[in-house]
Design a protein around this motif. Structure first.
Motif, PDB file in Angstrom:
ATOM      1  N   GLY A  17      14.845   2.654  -4.188  1.00  0.00           N
ATOM      2  CA  GLY A  17      15.729   1.805  -3.378  1.00  0.00           C
ATOM      3  C   GLY A  17      14.987   0.607  -2.832  1.00  0.00           C
ATOM      4  O   GLY A  17      13.769   0.637  -2.691  1.00  0.00           O
ATOM      5  N   ASN A  18      15.731  -0.448  -2.585  1.00  0.00           N
ATOM      6  CA  ASN A  18      15.143  -1.690  -2.090  1.00  0.00           C
ATOM      7  C   ASN A  18      15.755  -2.051  -0.750  1.00  0.00           C
ATOM      8  O   ASN A  18      16.788  -1.515  -0.356  1.00  0.00           O
ATOM      9  CB  ASN A  18      15.419  -2.837  -3.087  1.00  0.00           C
ATOM     10  CG  ASN A  18      14.948  -2.484  -4.481  1.00  0.00           C
ATOM     11  OD1 ASN A  18      13.813  -2.090  -4.664  1.00  0.00           O
ATOM     12  ND2 ASN A  18      15.844  -2.600  -5.461  1.00  0.00           N
ATOM     13  N   THR A  20      17.870  -4.381   0.474  1.00  0.00           N
ATOM     14  CA  THR A  20      18.807  -5.381  -0.059  1.00  0.00           C
ATOM     15  C   THR A  20      19.309  -6.290   1.060  1.00  0.00           C
ATOM     16  O   THR A  20      19.353  -5.875   2.224  1.00  0.00           O
ATOM     17  CB  THR A  20      20.021  -4.685  -0.708  1.00  0.00           C
ATOM     18  OG1 THR A  20      20.669  -3.887   0.296  1.00  0.00           O
ATOM     19  CG2 THR A  20      19.594  -3.784  -1.856  1.00  0.00           C
ATOM     20  N   PRO A  21      19.705  -7.528   0.703  1.00  0.00           N
ATOM     21  CA  PRO A  21      20.292  -8.418   1.726  1.00  0.00           C
ATOM     22  C   PRO A  21      21.493  -7.768   2.409  1.00  0.00           C
ATOM     23  O   PRO A  21      21.711  -7.937   3.604  1.00  0.00           O
ATOM     24  CB  PRO A  21      20.716  -9.652   0.914  1.00  0.00           C
ATOM     25  CG  PRO A  21      19.845  -9.634  -0.300  1.00  0.00           C
ATOM     26  CD  PRO A  21      19.574  -8.191  -0.601  1.00  0.00           C
ATOM     27  N   TYR A  22      22.256  -6.976   1.646  1.00  0.00           N
ATOM     28  CA  TYR A  22      23.442  -6.298   2.196  1.00  0.00           C
ATOM     29  C   TYR A  22      23.045  -5.369   3.347  1.00  0.00           C
ATOM     30  O   TYR A  22      23.655  -5.388   4.417  1.00  0.00           O
ATOM     31  CB  TYR A  22      24.103  -5.511   1.063  1.00  0.00           C
ATOM     32  CG  TYR A  22      25.314  -4.707   1.467  1.00  0.00           C
ATOM     33  CD1 TYR A  22      26.498  -5.336   1.855  1.00  0.00           C
ATOM     34  CD2 TYR A  22      25.289  -3.313   1.458  1.00  0.00           C
ATOM     35  CE1 TYR A  22      27.621  -4.594   2.216  1.00  0.00           C
ATOM     36  CE2 TYR A  22      26.402  -2.561   1.815  1.00  0.00           C
ATOM     37  CZ  TYR A  22      27.558  -3.210   2.194  1.00  0.00           C
ATOM     38  OH  TYR A  22      28.665  -2.475   2.555  1.00  0.00           O
ATOM     39  N   LYS A 243      24.719   3.522  -3.740  1.00  0.00           N
ATOM     40  CA  LYS A 243      24.196   2.640  -4.804  1.00  0.00           C
ATOM     41  C   LYS A 243      24.131   1.198  -4.314  1.00  0.00           C
ATOM     42  O   LYS A 243      23.182   0.473  -4.582  1.00  0.00           O
ATOM     43  CB  LYS A 243      25.093   2.714  -6.052  1.00  0.00           C
ATOM     44  CG  LYS A 243      24.931   3.991  -6.843  1.00  0.00           C
ATOM     45  CD  LYS A 243      25.857   3.997  -8.059  1.00  0.00           C
ATOM     46  CE  LYS A 243      25.681   5.288  -8.846  1.00  0.00           C
ATOM     47  NZ  LYS A 243      26.593   5.385  -9.980  1.00  0.00           N
ATOM     48  N   ARG A 244      25.165   0.798  -3.559  1.00  0.00           N
ATOM     49  CA  ARG A 244      25.204  -0.589  -3.095  1.00  0.00           C
ATOM     50  C   ARG A 244      24.126  -0.858  -2.046  1.00  0.00           C
ATOM     51  O   ARG A 244      23.444  -1.886  -2.094  1.00  0.00           O
ATOM     52  CB  ARG A 244      26.587  -0.910  -2.512  1.00  0.00           C
ATOM     53  CG  ARG A 244      26.669  -2.375  -2.122  1.00  0.00           C
ATOM     54  CD  ARG A 244      28.057  -2.888  -1.852  1.00  0.00           C
ATOM     55  NE  ARG A 244      27.966  -4.311  -1.582  1.00  0.00           N
ATOM     56  CZ  ARG A 244      28.851  -4.983  -0.889  1.00  0.00           C
ATOM     57  NH1 ARG A 244      29.930  -4.396  -0.431  1.00  0.00           N
ATOM     58  NH2 ARG A 244      28.700  -6.264  -0.659  1.00  0.00           N
ATOM     59  N   ILE A 245      23.971   0.056  -1.104  1.00  0.00           N
ATOM     60  CA  ILE A 245      23.010  -0.237  -0.027  1.00  0.00           C
ATOM     61  C   ILE A 245      21.560  -0.069  -0.490  1.00  0.00           C
ATOM     62  O   ILE A 245      20.664  -0.686   0.064  1.00  0.00           O
ATOM     63  CB  ILE A 245      23.279   0.594   1.259  1.00  0.00           C
ATOM     64  CG1 ILE A 245      23.108   2.091   1.021  1.00  0.00           C
ATOM     65  CG2 ILE A 245      24.650   0.296   1.834  1.00  0.00           C
ATOM     66  CD1 ILE A 245      23.307   2.929   2.262  1.00  0.00           C
ATOM     67  N   ARG A 246      21.322   0.769  -1.511  1.00  0.00           N
ATOM     68  CA  ARG A 246      19.956   0.917  -2.033  1.00  0.00           C
ATOM     69  C   ARG A 246      19.627  -0.135  -3.094  1.00  0.00           C
ATOM     70  O   ARG A 246      18.460  -0.342  -3.419  1.00  0.00           O
ATOM     71  CB  ARG A 246      19.739   2.326  -2.620  1.00  0.00           C
ATOM     72  CG  ARG A 246      19.815   3.439  -1.573  1.00  0.00           C
ATOM     73  CD  ARG A 246      18.641   3.408  -0.605  1.00  0.00           C
ATOM     74  NE  ARG A 246      18.776   4.435   0.422  1.00  0.00           N
ATOM     75  CZ  ARG A 246      19.130   4.202   1.676  1.00  0.00           C
ATOM     76  NH1 ARG A 246      19.385   2.973   2.079  1.00  0.00           N
ATOM     77  NH2 ARG A 246      19.223   5.193   2.547  1.00  0.00           N
ATOM     78  N   GLY A 247      20.667  -0.753  -3.675  1.00  0.00           N
ATOM     79  CA  GLY A 247      20.434  -1.806  -4.670  1.00  0.00           C
ATOM     80  C   GLY A 247      19.988  -1.277  -6.022  1.00  0.00           C
ATOM     81  O   GLY A 247      19.479  -2.041  -6.852  1.00  0.00           O
TER      82      GLY A 247
END
Length: 521
Positions: A17-18, A20-22, A243-247
């Protein structure tokens, strides 16, 4: 001496995971929940030194202050009604945090933040238009309900959203916004106090509507955390959100652990009663002692009553408010240091360094005030350099707190609780925090009157005790995934006797033997 500390590097799981800007934007918006708490801490101390405010609501305090100008400086603000104005908020926050636990668990972290914002807004509105003391107290109680909901949900939200490698820095965003709130309040007090006609205090109190609107609107646009969604049965949506928050798409392992933790938590019918089980002894100890110690650093004495305190040591009203602005700015700057260092240097290093720094400064401030004011509280003519020295050491003390017990007092409890007890344990954390904030706020001015400069030595004693406690009993939690946190207890020289592998089938069984500290002593 036993080996103390956490676990060796390279043990356990590492989820992909990264940052992310989100996630970054989401955590910044959520952390704004700290603004309401910070603004209130800063505003209430400043307003209580404004002459028009005292004349309208607390005339007896104003008359005493005027009469005591040449007498005992320690006792000029000693009024139970005045302290009840300040501290009623914290009693209300204590009660609200107990209710907020159920709301946070069953309806999600977002809704708890929304309730916090709306209640705080209502309290600010009533205080801004207050005509009598009862309106002030009612307004403060509503503000307290708002703070209770926000302080319960925001740290949990941040810990659950952040990738584990950046959890410390993102969670401290909450403490940063508390310090920014305090600074903004101090600056506004300074300028509003200069308004002709004596109604500036209304702007100070009513201005709390602005941070309330920020958290209210923020809670409407924020996503819910995957942990909270799984807890409420929204499994597929939670996986997509993760998935979205970890990028990254490869979130299967983390997702399985979140679901396993949620399933385990559903088997727990009574999270409050569950906290008393032997295997949760380390968690319950931390949920009680960390907020207890945080309040007994004496920081709220400085922050609530900085203008009153500076007024007492010889500054005029204007200069006292300005000195509070200076300490507020130091608070913000030092919190930024903590954000930089918490995931680099670790939690324990910051706790211990901050403790030593606060201890030294409290001893120096006690000596300075004792030397000039003695026990009769009459300093005579205070030279300017003397007041500057006191402010300087108070600033170094504030810096020590702001990169240690300030942010870590919220971060560490929010990251160590397993999901099945997380909301209940966080409620205990907030309740203990508010109970002792209330107690310290309620008795501080009386203690200042009776203990005099010894008050700083009283808090210094507790700083020494809490630093010893951290050294021996708090494991390092840096870089541990939140659902894997239980392995830090299993390798600790003392807490390992309460925690068995069978207690935690999810998380920690794959540990290497690289942990520090003997299993049993």
């Amino acid at each position: 001496m036993p080996a103390v500390g956490g676990i060796g590097p390279g043990t356990g799981k590492e989820y992909p995971g990264n940052l992310t800007p989100y996630v970054l934007v989401t955590c910044i918006v959520a952390a704004m929940g700290g603004l309401i708490f910070g603004y209130d801490i800063g505003i209430s101390g400043g307003v209580t030194t404004m002459t028009p405010f005292l004349q309208k609501f607390f005339p007896s305090v104003w008359r005493k202050k005027e009469a005591d100008k040449t007498k005992n400086q320690y006792c000029q603000y000693d009024s139970q009604t005045l302290t009840m104005f300040t501290s009623s908020l914290y009693l209300a926050a204590l009660l609200a945090s107990l209710v907020a636990s159920t709301v946070t668990r069953k309806l999600g972290r977002k809704l708890s933040m929304l309730f916090g914002g709306l209640l705080f807004f209502a309290g600010a509105l009533i205080n801004g238009f207050a005509k009598a003391v009862w309106m002030l107290i009612v307004g403060r109680i509503l503000l307290g309900f708002g703070v209770g909901f926000a302080n319960q949900s925001v740290p949990l939200y941040l810990s659950e959203m952040a990738p584990y490698r950046y959890r410390g820095a993102l969670n401290i965003g909450f403490q940063l916004s508390i310090t920014v709130g305090i600074l903004i309040a101090n600056v506004l007090n300074y300028f509003f106090n200069k308004i002709e006609g004596g109604w500036g205090w209304r702007l100070s109190l009513g201005g709390a509507m602005v941070p309330a609107l920020i958290i209210t609107v923020g809670s409407l646009i924020l996503p819910d955390t995957p942990n909270s969604m799984i807890e409420r049965g929204q499994t597929e949506e939670a996986k997509a959100k993760l998935k979205r928050i970890r990028g990254v798409d490869d979130v299967d392992e983390e997702f399985r652990d979140l679901v396993a933790a949620s399933d385990a938590s559903k088997l727990v019918e009574h999270p409050w009663g569950n906290l008393l089980q032997r295997k949760y002894r380390p968690h319950l100890t931390m949920a009680i002692l960390i907020p207890f110690f945080q309040q007994l650093t004496g920081i709220n004495v400085i922050m609530f009553y900085a203008p009153v305190l500076f007024n007492t040591i010889g500054f005029k009203d204007d200069a006292a408010l300005m000195s509070a602005v200076i300490t507020g700015a130091v608070n913000v700057g030092a919190t930024l240091v903590s954000i930089y260092g918490v995931d680099k240097w670790g939690r324990r290093f910051l706790f211990l360094e901050g403790g030593v720094q606060m201890l030294i400064c409290q001893a120096v401030v006690a000596a300075c005030i004792g030397a000039r004011f003695g026990t009769n509280g009459d300093p005579g003519d205070l030279p300017k350099w003397y007041a500057v020295v006191v402010v300087l050491f108070i600033c170094i003390y504030v810096a020590g707190f702001a990169w240690s017990w300030g942010p870590l007092g919220w971060l560490v409890p929010s990251e160590i609780f397993p999901l099945e007890i997380r909301s209940a344990a966080q409620s205990i954390n907030v309740s203990v925090n508010m109970l002792f904030t209330f107690a310290v706020a309620q008795v501080f001015l009386t203690m200042l009157c009776h203990l005099k400069f010894g008050l700083f030595l009283f808090f210094a004693f507790f700083v020494l005790i809490m630093s010893i406690f951290v050294y021996f009993f708090l494991p390092e939690t840096k870089g541990i995934p939140i659902e894997e946190m239980n392995r830090v207890w299993k390798t600790h020289w003392y807490w390992s006797r309460f925690v068995e592998d069978l207690d935690y089938p999810n998380g920690g069984l794959e540990m290497s033997k690289g942990g520090q500290g003997p299993k049993n002593v």
